[in-house]
Design an enzyme around this catalytic site. Structure first.
Site, short mmCIF file in Angstrom:
data_model
loop_
_atom_site.label_atom_id
_atom_site.label_comp_id
_atom_site.label_asym_id
_atom_site.label_seq_id
_atom_site.Cartn_x
_atom_site.Cartn_y
_atom_site.Cartn_z
N LEU B 87 37.55 0.42 1.83
CA LEU B 87 38.56 1.09 0.99
C LEU B 87 39.75 1.55 1.79
CD1 LEU B 87 36.47 3.23 -1.50
CD2 LEU B 87 37.56 1.05 -1.89
N CYS B 88 40.18 0.72 2.74
CA CYS B 88 41.38 1.12 3.46
C CYS B 88 42.38 -0.04 3.46
CB CYS B 88 41.06 1.59 4.87
SG CYS B 88 39.94 0.53 5.74
N GLY B 89 42.54 -0.66 2.32
CA GLY B 89 43.55 -1.70 2.19
C GLY B 89 43.20 -2.93 3.00
N SER B 243 46.20 3.94 6.51
CA SER B 243 46.04 2.78 5.64
C SER B 243 45.24 3.16 4.40
CB SER B 243 45.33 1.69 6.43
OG SER B 243 45.06 0.60 5.63
#
Lengths: 136, 289
Positions: B87-89, B243
């Site tokens: 879940l950090c792009g 991010s």
């Protein structure tokens, strides 16, 4: 002729000190060293202890951990893992840290931990030494 | 044609999602601030260290340390610094794309962070070791990684070690980058955003060493390498949280847009229903009279 040195004391957390000074005394691995301007380029290690700085005729003290020093004719760069100005040392805290480190040393530790605790012990001892000297 | 009840239900679920992503965005933002500060605070030390080592290693004469010896590269190791959570792009996807470019037969991966080791396992590449690091990286964690890499190198199992990590440039911009780690041949900064590089000085200033070249370099080089890993961990953490914050902000914005669209559709449908009922009533009344 330049008669000052640019002293920089840098730790991983911050730049603790950066100024032009007249003389600096370092706790070298083989005894204290006084550095004046136009010193021969020198690379050396320091141990935990005190750095004394002379600027404008007044002496200033810092407690430092072990690290490295690079000396050129105009510049002294100190890289260390701890550096605290004498005025900012909290004596009670340092005393407590020293006692805690001594207590930990009695326990069984592996090499890595022993090194960490020894470093902590050296740091707090250096702080105390600098602080008490100030008080005198 | 969905009924009004279906649309209401969807709006509700999108609202819940938006709430969650909003909360994650807040958490990431506060962590980001801390991580960025830590990364920025370490930079002066790293810069000074680079300068000093650059100057010093230019004037050691014939002396070479075992960590500085260049060998023909038969095998190499890559320290892959990724995140533990997703879940950090596109951060990990970009990182993994770079990691896949190394030759699979001659490369050993040293993974720091779970996503990296998962990638290595999934693609059946060689995993040398797996390390973890906390949200606020500790120096001891960096030391463990650096020590492992140094041992691989000095034992001759690999001839070159690189680090692949996400360089923190700004909150909106992080870039996966490969930097050389071992052997220490030239002291280079990590490009823009990180510390300045310092060229090996060859201007002939002779340095004295106390107590001796071997003693000082022997202590300085490992410390330099440990600290380099530490600084890179800090930069990676700053990248990760930045991010993630941006990714969560985008998710929240998207959810809000969807809610808006759905609400519009819902109101249209509701009005259509009312009009239909009115029409039925009036036409019934007209038929009666």
């Amino acid at each position: 002729m330049a008669n000052t040195l640019k002293l920089e004391i840098v730790t991983p957390d911050a730049v603790t000190y950066s100024d032009d000074v007249e003389m600096v005394t370092l706790p070298g691995a083989e005894g204290e060293m006084g550095i004046y301007p136009n010193h021969v380029p020198l690379m050396t290690q320091i141990v935990a202890g005190e750095i004394s700085v002379r600027k404008g005729g007044r002496d200033l003290f810092l407690a430092v951990g072990d690290g490295f020093v690079e000396i050129t004719g105009k510049r002294v760069a100190v890289m260390t893992d701890m550096a605290i100005l004498a005025d900012n040392i909290d004596e009670a805290k340092a005393e407590e840290a020293r006692r805690r480190a001594e207590a930990r040393l009695v326990e069984k530790l592996d090499d890595e931990e022993t090194a960490t605790v020894n470093a902590a012990l050296a740091h707090s001892a250096a702080q105390l030494r600098v602080k008490r000297r100030q008080g005198r | 044609m969905p009924s009004t009840r279906d649309i209401r239900r969807r709006i509700k679920s999108v609202k819940n999602t938006a709430q969650i992503t909003k909360a994650m965005q807040m958490v990431a933002a506060s962590k980001m601030r801390k991580a960025q500060q830590a990364a920025l605070a370490g930079r002066p030390y790293a810069t000074l260290m680079n300068q000093v080592l650059g100057q010093v290693s230019g004037c050691v004469g014939d002396f070479t340390h075992e960590l500085m010896t260049k060998r023909p590269v038969k095998k190499r190791a890559v320290i892959l610094i990724s995140t533990d959570k997703g879940l950090c792009g596109g951060l990990n996807a970009n990182l993994v794309r770079e990691a896949g470019k190394f030759d699979r037969a001659t490369t050993i991966y040293i993974a720091a962070g779970r996503k990296g080791s998962q990638f290595v396992a999934r693609t059946k590449r060689q995993l040398g070791a797996e390390f973890t690091y906390k949200d606020a990286p500790l120096f001891s964690e960096a030391r463990a990684i650096s020590k492992f890499a140094r041992e691989l190198f000095t034992k001759g199992e690999v001839d070159q070690v690189d680090i692949l990590f996400t360089n923190f440039i700004s909150t909106l911009n992080q870039k996966p980058e490969v930097v050389p780690f071992l052997p220490v041949t030239e002291i280079k900064g990590l490009g823009m955003g990180l510390e300045d590089g310092a060229q090996l000085s060859k201007d002939g200033t002779e340095f004295l060493f106390e107590p001796g070249v071997e003693g000082v370099l022997g202590a300085l080089l490992p410390h330099y390498l440990n600290f380099r890993v530490y600084q890179i961990l800090l930069e990676s953490k700053a990248s990760e949280h930045s991010s993630r914050m941006v990714a969560m902000k985008n998710a929240t914005d998207n959810a809000k847009q969807i809610i808006k669209d759905l609400t519009l559709e819902y109101n249209k449908l509701r009005q259509a229903n009312i009009t239909k009922e009115l029409l039925e009533i009036t036409s019934a009344a007209m038929a009666m009279s």
